[in-house]
Design a protein around this motif. Structure first.
Motif, PDB file in Angstrom:
ATOM      1  N   LYS A   9      40.680  41.826  45.855  1.00 15.90           N
ATOM      2  CA  LYS A   9      41.143  41.692  44.469  1.00 15.90           C
ATOM      3  C   LYS A   9      41.058  43.032  43.752  1.00 15.90           C
ATOM      4  O   LYS A   9      41.980  43.447  43.064  1.00 15.90           O
ATOM      5  CB  LYS A   9      40.292  40.658  43.727  1.00 15.90           C
ATOM      6  CG  LYS A   9      40.701  39.241  44.039  1.00 15.90           C
ATOM      7  CD  LYS A   9      41.929  38.920  43.203  1.00 15.90           C
ATOM      8  CE  LYS A   9      42.885  38.071  43.959  1.00 15.90           C
ATOM      9  NZ  LYS A   9      44.248  38.022  43.532  1.00 15.90           N
TER      10      LYS A   9
ATOM     11  N   ASN B 176      43.763  45.225  44.644  1.00 13.97           N
ATOM     12  CA  ASN B 176      45.129  44.698  44.490  1.00 13.97           C
ATOM     13  C   ASN B 176      45.832  44.356  45.786  1.00 13.97           C
ATOM     14  O   ASN B 176      47.007  44.655  45.957  1.00 13.97           O
ATOM     15  CB  ASN B 176      45.993  45.781  43.823  1.00 13.97           C
ATOM     16  CG  ASN B 176      46.269  45.367  42.422  1.00 13.97           C
ATOM     17  OD1 ASN B 176      46.403  44.154  42.161  1.00 13.97           O
ATOM     18  ND2 ASN B 176      46.319  46.336  41.535  1.00 13.97           N
TER      19      ASN B 176
ATOM     20  N   ARG C  87      43.014  32.983  44.645  1.00 19.65           N
ATOM     21  CA  ARG C  87      42.562  34.353  44.972  1.00 19.65           C
ATOM     22  C   ARG C  87      42.978  34.717  46.400  1.00 19.65           C
ATOM     23  O   ARG C  87      43.475  35.798  46.643  1.00 19.65           O
ATOM     24  CB  ARG C  87      41.042  34.472  44.821  1.00 19.65           C
ATOM     25  CG  ARG C  87      40.583  34.026  43.417  1.00 19.65           C
ATOM     26  CD  ARG C  87      39.103  34.241  43.213  1.00 19.65           C
ATOM     27  NE  ARG C  87      38.844  35.633  42.896  1.00 19.65           N
ATOM     28  CZ  ARG C  87      37.750  36.302  43.280  1.00 19.65           C
ATOM     29  NH1 ARG C  87      36.835  35.703  44.002  1.00 19.65           N
ATOM     30  NH2 ARG C  87      37.582  37.557  42.945  1.00 19.65           N
TER      31      ARG C  87
END
Ligand code: GLA
Length: 378
Positions: free
Chosen positions: A99, A102, A152
């Motif tokens: 995360k 990216n 996610r």
């Protein structure tokens, strides 16, 4: 006066460097940028990498890749080692890493016959459980793991390696206990757990016709049942002489005809000799170390290095030509030093299957792959 001279030199040098870098961006090409109009470029990470301990590899990952897959930490035995115990910490760290940087995150893998504790299939006395019990365990595992990373983790290898080489369903305990609808159930549970996640079927040797036909039949069946399946992963554990480029091309086209995405999910090219029949990636294969099977332990001869570069170029020629349906190419490892092929199927060999060498330097294969991306510009 001296200071002015220094300033002038410093600014001229800065402007010159800026111009060089921007006029000749290929001097230091970045995989994910070079392939941005083709497909995502990924790497499988081990725990030292996703935890940031191995900064050497982390820097390569941040620079070159836009998608990551965890090598082991989401497999059942790692994430769910005991019936009532989940071990989420390493996977949490992996997902945070993805995360923060990216990256498109792939979850690998939910349902597999390997790296799954025996007790998943047994009751407390060690007898096989019945269909309902195993379905409940499967549902609970999938919901708990996918649920934790809902929104996610972007895509999941829902089922790994369900097929035998002849294209029939592998006689795993999933099949024996639940029956052949176990794949339908696994995909349904995964979809319930995160309706927005992409869901994939992943396997090796699908380039061989009998197994490919089995996978096509299987995927058609899932689609006919209204199951959400977004793509098929060709693992891509390749040899120098297998598969042929036409085998790879026809495999991609055959799956594309089903209207699903195609991903190369575990790419590497084994340069070492093999005298066993197996083209696949059966992790239980274990062959004794012999000198003749480890010929490059002191380094890769230039001729082999060049052949590997050619091999990678020909594979990427096929992949870039099929870029409308190939959505991702993920390497199984970052650099040669970490590859599982140093230890499989023979332990303790020196293998050279990836684009970065043991010092993290790009190999001739790296340059060859970059040229394939650029070919439209020549
Ligand atoms: C298979 C699995 C992977 C990994 C490799 C070997 O391809 O899908 O998870 O275990 O074998 O590292």
């Amino acid at each position: 006066m001296r200071f002015d001279l220094f300033k002038t030199c410093f600014f001229s040098f800065t402007i010159l460097s800026f111009t060089v870098v921007n006029t000749f961006p290929q001097v230091n090409p970045v995989l994910k940028d070079v392939f941005k109009d083709y497909f995502m470029i990924g790497a499988a990470l081990n725990q030292a990498q996703s935890s940031g301990k191995d900064m050497f590899s982390v820097n390569l990952v941040k620079k070159h890749f836009n998608t990551v897959t965890p090598e082991n930490i989401l497999k059942w035995e790692s994430v769910h080692p005991e019936p009532e115990k989940y071990n989420f910490e390493p996977a949490d760290t992996f997902v945070d890493f993805g995360k923060k940087n990216n990256l498109f995150i792939v979850g690998h893998t939910l349902i597999w016959h390997n790296q799954t504790p025996k007790r998943v299939f047994e009751d407390e006395q060690g007898n096989p459980v019945d269909r309902e019990t195993l379905l409940n365990r499967m549902r609970s595992h999938i919901h708990t793991v996918i649920g934790r990373y809902k929104g996610r983790i972007n895509g999941w290898d829902v089922v790994n390696e369900a097929l035998d080489e002849d294209g029939t369903l592998r006689q795993s305990q999933w099949l024996e206990i639940i029956g052949d609808d176990y794949l339908i159930k696994a995909f349904e549970f995964a979809h319930e757990a995160d309706p927005d996640a992409e869901l994939y079927y992943n396997d090796y040797s699908l380039e061989n016709e009998p197994k490919r036909n089995g996978a096509i039949k299987l995927i058609k069946k899932l689609l006919a049942e209204g199951v959400k399946i977004d793509g098929v992963g060709l693992q891509g554990h390749y040899k120098m002489d297998w598969p042929t480029t036409s085998q790879l091309d026809s495999t991609i086209k055959a799956f594309a005809a089903l209207g699903i995405k195609i991903m190369i999910t575990e790419l590497d090219v084994d340069v070492l000799p093999y005298d066993w029949q197996n083209h696949g990636a059966d992790i239980t294969l274990n062959i004794e170390l012999q000198e003749k099977l480890n010929p490059y332990k002191n380094g890769l001869p230039d001729s082999v290095q060049q052949s590997l570069a050619k091999r990678y170029a020909s594979l990427f020629d096929v992949l870039t030509n099929n870029n409308e349906t190939v959505s991702r190419v993920t390497f199984w490892g970052v650099s040669d030093k970490d590859s599982w092929l140093n230890n499989w199927p023979v332990r303790g060999r020196m293998n050279y299957p990836l684009l970065f060498d043991r010092n993290g330097e790009p190999k001739p294969a790296f340059e060859a792959v970059i040229k394939e991306a650029d070919k439209q510009n020549y």
